[in-house]
Scaffold this motif. Structure first.
Motif, PDB file in Angstrom:
ATOM      1  N   LEU A  14       0.821  -1.215   0.000  1.00  0.00           N
ATOM      2  CA  LEU A  14       0.000   0.000   0.000  1.00  0.00           C
ATOM      3  C   LEU A  14       0.853   1.263   0.000  1.00  0.00           C
ATOM      4  N   ALA A  15       2.152   1.102   0.283  1.00  0.00           N
ATOM      5  CA  ALA A  15       3.039   2.270   0.217  1.00  0.00           C
ATOM      6  C   ALA A  15       3.122   2.832  -1.192  1.00  0.00           C
ATOM      7  N   GLY A  16       2.755   2.027  -2.181  1.00  0.00           N
ATOM      8  CA  GLY A  16       2.727   2.516  -3.552  1.00  0.00           C
ATOM      9  C   GLY A  16       1.736   3.636  -3.760  1.00  0.00           C
ATOM     10  N   ILE A  22       2.785  12.104  -7.241  1.00  0.00           N
ATOM     11  CA  ILE A  22       3.806  12.319  -8.272  1.00  0.00           C
ATOM     12  C   ILE A  22       3.220  12.036  -9.649  1.00  0.00           C
ATOM     13  N   VAL A  23       2.470  10.952  -9.756  1.00  0.00           N
ATOM     14  CA  VAL A  23       1.850  10.634 -11.044  1.00  0.00           C
ATOM     15  C   VAL A  23       0.888  11.748 -11.453  1.00  0.00           C
ATOM     16  N   SER A  29       1.622  18.117 -15.671  1.00  0.00           N
ATOM     17  CA  SER A  29       2.739  19.061 -15.788  1.00  0.00           C
ATOM     18  C   SER A  29       2.858  19.694 -17.165  1.00  0.00           C
ATOM     19  N   ALA A  30       2.190  19.211 -18.165  1.00  0.00           N
ATOM     20  CA  ALA A  30       2.292  19.798 -19.506  1.00  0.00           C
ATOM     21  C   ALA A  30       1.702  21.206 -19.491  1.00  0.00           C
ATOM     22  N   CYS A  67      -5.099   7.701 -12.445  1.00  0.00           N
ATOM     23  CA  CYS A  67      -4.685   7.514 -11.044  1.00  0.00           C
ATOM     24  C   CYS A  67      -5.495   6.386 -10.389  1.00  0.00           C
ATOM     25  N   LEU A  68      -6.764   6.298 -10.793  1.00  0.00           N
ATOM     26  CA  LEU A  68      -7.600   5.231 -10.248  1.00  0.00           C
ATOM     27  C   LEU A  68      -7.119   3.861 -10.744  1.00  0.00           C
ATOM     28  N   ILE A  69      -6.669   3.793 -12.005  1.00  0.00           N
ATOM     29  CA  ILE A  69      -6.111   2.538 -12.531  1.00  0.00           C
ATOM     30  C   ILE A  69      -4.877   2.137 -11.735  1.00  0.00           C
TER      31      ILE A  69
END
Length: 905
Positions: A14-16, A22-23, A29-30, A67-69
């Motif tokens: 779960l630390a992922g 960041i993602v 960021s574009a 992000c949900l994926i």
């Protein structure tokens, strides 16, 4: 780590979730899309292609979706489990003790649920399992032993084993299990946790086993929410109906159960509610019933509780006999009540008693006739009484009063002239008492009270066979009760009167018990006098759930005194005709309210119905669906022509690849279907034998070799030129093209699905034939019933020696194979199928005996088959195939002269 009912097996994954910000920043960021300003001079640049693409930020919905994926993938990596049952947190193998004795049958559904939950936990934890049982089984010719401990096995193999596990209708042997575990020290060293599925009832050796196991690993006892510790302990007849006694554990609140009385066909005759009160471990109930309905009762059970302890069978002793007391036509009712008071009190609760002259009683078809002193009216009814005895009647005679003598006709022994009495010419110093009843007597096992004395008796001549005819004797060795067969009937003589002037026996409870033993003997029996009540073969026995089935070869005849129910003598009906007795488990059960005291370090838990669900697959599926949704949305949003969008080119390529893969898959399936169609067409064009695949490679190879050898023998010796045998699966293959299917039974074989059952039933109904081979000479009824559940299998009976099967090609007298066990087939074949049996069953391992020498391999070589035995097995195989192909053709040939004569040719 627990979130409500969800448990994460790998919470570190779960630390992922920390990388999600960041993602998010990377996706967002574009730079924003440049602001467009209309400049008319830009028309000069119309038609030019720009090599640079403007960058813009991803839409917010796409950022959230991706992000949900990623979140779903991280959750799947952490292995979430819903409703996880933490039976054990220690490392090492699991020792599962399944208490499969009689007490487990009532809660077997919950125990099976607990076993599956344990296996699911072991599968998630990647742990091996040992499985031990507590109920012994038959071993050898006359001995019993505890089954071997299974393991170490994988969770998948353990799940297959528990499907074959079922309760036994006898007590557990905890001491033997303790010794068995002590003998496997290597197993004890690898065990990390012990899980014991049992109840809280105290039984012999249970606490000692718990103390021994506590030294090996932590123990967790898994039980049910409610113990159904109840048994039908006794069932008796009375003047108004029947009386029943239940033994059970103490309960906290009143409980109501329903008793079900069934006849010999299993139909419910009576439903009677009984209320169990708290703080009591025994409940008695009286059920008023007419005599004819009471006679029809074959068993009493408890609704909703399937156990051998809750089923009480009646047997032949339950049937009420018609007893006729011979009196003269001038006797009055008052005189009858005075002279036959004790006799009437002893017999009337258990039989229908009639007082009438001899001629009228013989016309009424009495089972037992009772006469005191000379038989009134014997002169004119002598021949009628002789015929009645020849047809199986029982005549019970008593001494008369002091002024009469018993005439010599219809006596089991020769009497001396004169009587011996206390104070007479042949006086005793003091009244005599009774000796213990001999083992050959039907009264064997009855306790004789000390106060029973005899003052006077009829003396018998010391004939050579007087000992065999004596059922009861006095302390000086003189007979008190003698008996002898008379054709199919029996004559019994009490050497005292039925009233209390010669002895106080008629006014005692012993007299009642003696009549309870005599009444069941009042029906014809082909047993010799030496075998009377001493060797009773099993007729039908009960399994752990209280369901009756035919006994197998491991069950021994029942002998007096009655043993405790066990593997060699399970509860059921033993004996034949009037000798048949009911051997009930409940009669041996006591102290069901005693609670065990577990050691202090034992953890107790209750089995719940909440199954563990692995959510990792669901998370992966959700991630895949979201990914597909993201791709579809991307296509819809950025849809441009193929020439103007490289991204569209890439997506189009992906779609083309997917289409080509789908088409290839469809072609593969089509090819497979086409190949299967070719095989079906080949099977339809050329007949061949088949065998059911068992998914056990050595057994399948053995079946293939055996049928290949039989096919070659048929080609050499007959006109049947069959194609090579096929391996078939009812789940996928059509069975209608095969005249004979060989089905070898293996351990762990699973029942068929409803679809396969429908196919097999259709195959049998259309004239197909299946040979079931247990391969071990013995048949386990419980396993066979489980495998054949849902199949329309007819009633099976032993094949007679003159069956058409044994003369369809060769003249045989047995179903020869590797062994010589009998063959079972349809007891009443369907005449619609020309009387041909559709199901044949045996255990002779025919495939091993049918192999040719070139078919032998090191794994299936059978050196115990002699050349003569293999030749006879081939002959039986040829007969079997001819019977499957031609049916009752040979039977018609046997009756050909009668057929031609009937046709007038």
């Amino acid at each position: 780590m627990n979130l409500a009912a969800i448990t994460f097996l790998y919470p570190a994954m779960l630390a992922g979730l920390l990388v999600l910000p960041i993602v998010w920043l990377i996706i967002r960021s574009a730079p924003r899309a440049p602001k467009q300003i209309v400049f008319p001079a830009a028309r000069l640049l119309r038609g030019l292609r720009a090599n640079r693409r403007d960058m813009q930020r991803a839409p917010i919905w796409q950022t959230i979706l991706r992000c949900l994926i990623l979140t779903m993938l991280i959750l799947a990596a952490s292995r979430p489990v819903l409703n996880r049952s933490e039976f054990s947190q220690n490392e090492g193998a699991l020792l599962v003790i399944a208490d499969n004795s009689w007490s487990s049958a009532a809660n077997w559904t919950e125990y099976r649920t607990g076993l599956r939950q344990i296996i699911n936990q072991a599968r998630l934890d990647l742990r091996s399992i040992y499985i031990a049982q507590t109920a012994p089984e038959a071993s050898g010719a006359t001995t019993t032993r505890l089954p071997d401990i299974i393991g170490p096995v994988s969770p998948h193999e353990a799940e297959r084993f528990i499907d074959r596990l079922h309760p036994r209708p006898w007590a557990p042997d905890y001491a033997a299990l303790s010794n068995q575990i002590a003998d496997h020290q290597y197993m004890a060293n690898s065990i990390g946790s012990i899980l014991w599925l049992t109840d809280n009832m105290e039984q012999s050796g249970k606490a000692d086993l718990a103390n021994d196991l506590a030294t090996i690993a932590p123990i967790t006892v898994l039980g049910t929410n409610r113990d159904n510790r109840i048994a039908v302990q006794s069932l008796i007849r009375n003047r108004t109906g029947l009386g029943i006694t239940l033994t059970h554990q103490n309960i906290d609140a009143p409980r109501e159960i329903v008793l079900l009385a069934r006849n010999e066909r299993g139909q419910v005759l009576l439903r009677h509610k009984v209320k169990i009160v708290p703080t009591a471990n025994r409940t008695a109930a009286e059920i008023p019933l007419p005599s004819d309905i009471t006679n029809s009762i074959q068993s009493i059970g408890i609704e909703g509780i399937e156990s051998a302890a809750t089923v009480f069978q009646t047997g032949a002793r339950w049937q009420q006999r018609k007893v006729g007391v011979i009196v003269s036509s001038g006797d009055s009712p008052v005189l009858l009540s005075d002279r036959y008071f004790f006799l009437d009190r002893a017999i009337s609760p258990y039989a229908d008693v009639t007082y009438a002259p001899l001629g009228k009683l013989l016309e009424s078809g009495m089972d037992i006739l009772v006469a005191a002193g000379p038989i009134s009216g014997l002169g004119s009814q002598y021949n009628a009484l002789e015929r009645w005895l020849r047809d199986g009647g029982m005549l019970v005679r008593f001494a008369g009063d002091s002024t009469t003598e018993v005439e010599p006709e219809f006596l089991p022994v020769t009497l001396r002239l004169g009587n011996r009495d206390f104070g007479g010419s042949m006086s005793w110093e003091k009244p005599k008492r009774l000796l213990a009843f001999p083992e050959t007597s039907p009264f064997s096992g009855i306790t004789i009270p000390e106060e029973i004395t005899v003052n006077r008796q009829l003396l018998a001549e010391p004939d050579p066979d007087i000992v065999a005819k004596t059922w009861a004797r006095l302390t000086d060795g003189t007979p008190l009760v003698t008996s002898a067969p008379r054709n199919a009937g029996r004559i019994i003589l009490f050497h005292v009167t039925p009233w209390a002037d010669w002895s106080n026996l008629p006014m005692s409870g012993l007299f009642v018990e003696i009549w309870q033993r005599l009444l069941p003997l009042a029906s014809p029996s082909d047993r010799s006098d030496a075998e009377l009540q001493t060797s009773l073969p099993p007729q039908a026995v009960l399994d752990g759930f209280g369901r009756a089935h035919q006994p197998d070869a491991t069950i021994l005849p029942l002998r007096m005194p009655l043993p405790v129910p066990g593997p060699r003598h399970p509860p059921g009906i033993y004996g034949e005709n009037g000798q048949a007795i009911a051997f009930n488990l409940g009669s041996f059960l006591e102290n069901l309210d005693h609670q065990i005291r577990w050691p202090s370090d034992v953890t107790t838990r209750q089995i719940t119905n909440q199954d563990q669900i692995d959510l990792a697959a669901m998370c992966l599926m959700a991630a895949m669906l979201l990914l597909i949704f993201d791709g579809v949305a991307l296509i819809l949003v950025h849809h441009v022509s193929l020439r103007r969008s490289r991204r569209s080119d890439a997506l189009t390529s992906v779609l083309m690849i997917a289409f080509i893969g789908t088409a290839a898959t469809a072609m593969t399936v089509g090819t497979s279907d086409s190949a299967q169609a070719v095989e079906t067409q080949a099977a339809a064009l050329q007949p061949r034998l088949a065998y059911l695949k068992t998914d056990v490679a050595p057994i399948d190879r053995l079946s293939q070799s055996g049928l290949a050898g039989l096919t070659e023998i048929l080609r050499r010796r007959s006109a049947a030129d069959l194609a090579p045998a096929d391996a078939i699966d009812p789940e996928a293959d059509d069975l209608s093209f095969y005249p004979l299917i060989y089905w070898p039974l293996v351990d762990g074989q699973q029942p068929f699905s409803e679809f396969a059952q429908t196919r097999i039933n259709r195959y049998l109904d259309s004239g197909g034939m299946i040979l079931i081979d247990s391969r071990d000479q013995e048949v386990e009824p419980a396993r066979l019933r489980r495998l054949l559940a849902g199949l329309e299998i007819p009633i099976l009976d032993k094949a007679p020696g003159d069956h058409i099967l044994f003369r369809s090609f060769y003249l045989l007298d047995h179903a020869y194979g590797r062994f010589a066990a009998p063959l079972w087939l349809d007891a009443r074949p369907d005449q619609r199928l020309d009387g041909v049996a559709s199901v044949l069953f045996g255990g002779n391992d025919w495939a091993s005996a049918w192999m040719l020498e070139e078919g032998h391999t090191p794994e299936n070589r059978t050196d115990d088959i002699s050349p003569r035995q293999r030749e006879m097995a081939w002959r039986f195989g040829v007969n079997l195939v001819m019977y499957a192909l031609t049916g009752s053709y040979k039977g018609d040939q046997v009756h050909l002269p009668a057929i031609l004569e009937r046709l007038g040719r």
